[in-house]
Design an enzyme around this catalytic site. Structure first.
Site, PDB file in Angstrom:
ATOM      1  N   SER A 150      48.536  45.329  83.684  1.00 22.28           N
ATOM      2  CA  SER A 150      48.714  46.343  84.724  1.00 22.28           C
ATOM      3  C   SER A 150      49.344  45.683  85.940  1.00 22.28           C
ATOM      4  O   SER A 150      49.161  44.475  86.164  1.00 22.28           O
ATOM      5  CB  SER A 150      47.360  46.954  85.117  1.00 22.28           C
ATOM      6  OG  SER A 150      47.471  47.756  86.280  1.00 22.28           O
ATOM      7  N   TYR A 163      39.112  46.279  87.857  1.00 22.80           N
ATOM      8  CA  TYR A 163      40.143  46.494  86.843  1.00 22.80           C
ATOM      9  C   TYR A 163      41.273  45.484  87.019  1.00 22.80           C
ATOM     10  O   TYR A 163      41.729  44.865  86.049  1.00 22.80           O
ATOM     11  CB  TYR A 163      40.673  47.923  86.973  1.00 22.80           C
ATOM     12  CG  TYR A 163      41.735  48.304  85.982  1.00 22.80           C
ATOM     13  CD1 TYR A 163      41.401  48.568  84.660  1.00 22.80           C
ATOM     14  CD2 TYR A 163      43.062  48.447  86.381  1.00 22.80           C
ATOM     15  CE1 TYR A 163      42.373  48.952  83.747  1.00 22.80           C
ATOM     16  CE2 TYR A 163      44.038  48.828  85.476  1.00 22.80           C
ATOM     17  CZ  TYR A 163      43.690  49.079  84.162  1.00 22.80           C
ATOM     18  OH  TYR A 163      44.656  49.463  83.255  1.00 22.80           O
ATOM     19  N   LYS A 167      42.746  42.594  84.437  1.00 22.80           N
ATOM     20  CA  LYS A 167      44.127  42.598  83.980  1.00 22.80           C
ATOM     21  C   LYS A 167      44.855  41.306  84.368  1.00 22.80           C
ATOM     22  O   LYS A 167      45.776  40.868  83.657  1.00 22.80           O
ATOM     23  CB  LYS A 167      44.863  43.824  84.519  1.00 22.80           C
ATOM     24  CG  LYS A 167      44.355  45.136  83.932  1.00 22.80           C
ATOM     25  CD  LYS A 167      44.460  45.145  82.408  1.00 22.80           C
ATOM     26  CE  LYS A 167      44.048  46.467  81.806  1.00 22.80           C
ATOM     27  NZ  LYS A 167      44.211  46.505  80.330  1.00 22.80           N
TER      28      LYS A 167
END
Length: 259
Positions: A150, A163, A167
């Site tokens: 991401s 998150y 990533k």
């Protein structure tokens, strides 16, 4: 051998097989569509059996199978690879797409148990699937792995820090695997910006035009944007590319990294 996929003309069988995690919908489904369209046979995974069944029907049951389970479950990882080998006799490509983001807010207030869950699902599961695929086929026969990272993993992203951390680890996992599995297996990552999926809708719901205006290309991404990138990274056209993270972001990084 030719096969008919839902809503598509016949395409020749490529002879290649892909395992795509978290692919009953969203980005994973978009990748499955792209690989099926070029003639690959595919195994998709996900947590919901009904959603997987519907995805198989749309993609074409003559070319696609599904294995339900939780990505972080080692038994599921082994079962998915074993089922792919039983059905198709090989597993050339692994696409690690399964992921979670159950929390929104500053990491200074992050529940550490949630952080552990995010890391286990987003990173450790990818490593587990890579290990299983390597042992079952790629060690002796080669292939390619694509990890879905991401832009949050290559730049700070407010309120989705957990998150983003996972990533970033996925990007480093890509580098490590690329180094260790060369020359027979190529390993690359894709780092999308906001893609219009149920998973990401909290980032644009009710204000899509405003969110899209920040992108130089004037729109948010769609799953087929990532499907095309994954198809390239698992094709012969990318045979001299490994250890790279392909940012697919509609140009958002051009705007001072605001995303």
């Amino acid at each position: 051998m030719a096969a008919q996929t839902a809503g598509a003309e016949q395409v020749a069988d490529s002879g290649k097989v892909a395992l795509i995690t978290g692919a009953s919908r969203g980005i994973g489904y978009g990748i499955a569509e792209a690989l099926v369209a070029r003639g690959d046979r595919v195994c998709i995974t996900g947590r919901g059996e009904e959603a997987l069944k519907e995805a198989v029907e749309r993609l074409g049951a003559d070319r696609v199978i599904a294995v339900a389970g939780k990505a972080h479950d080692e038994a599921h990882q082994a079962a998915a690879v074993e089922r792919t080998m039983e059905a198709f006799g090989r597993v050339d490509f692994l696409v690690n797409n399964a992921g979670t983001n159950p929390v929104f807010g500053p990491i200074a207030e992050l529940d550490l148990n949630v952080a552990r869950k995010v890391y286990e699902t987003n990173v450790i599961s990818a490593l587990g699937f890579a290990q299983q695929t390597w042992k079952a086929w790629q060690k002796e026969n080669g292939g390619a792995i694509v990890n879905i990272a991401s832009v949050a993993g290559v730049s700070a992203s407010p309120f989705i820090g957990a998150y983003g951390m996972s990533k970033a680890a996925m990007v480093n996992l890509t580098l490590q695997l690329a180094h260790e599995l060369a020359p027979s297996v190529r390993v690359n990552a894709i780092a999308p910006a906001v893609i219009k999926t149920k998973f990401a809708e909290a980032l644009y719901e009710g204000r899509e035009a405003e969110a899209a205006a920040a992108y130089p290309l004037g729109r948010l991404g769609v799953p087929s944007d990532i499907g095309g990138a994954a198809a390239f990274l698992t094709s012969e056209q990318s045979d001299w590319i490994t250890g790279q993270t392909l940012v697919v972001d509609g140009g958002i990084f051009l705007n001072a990294g605001v995303h």
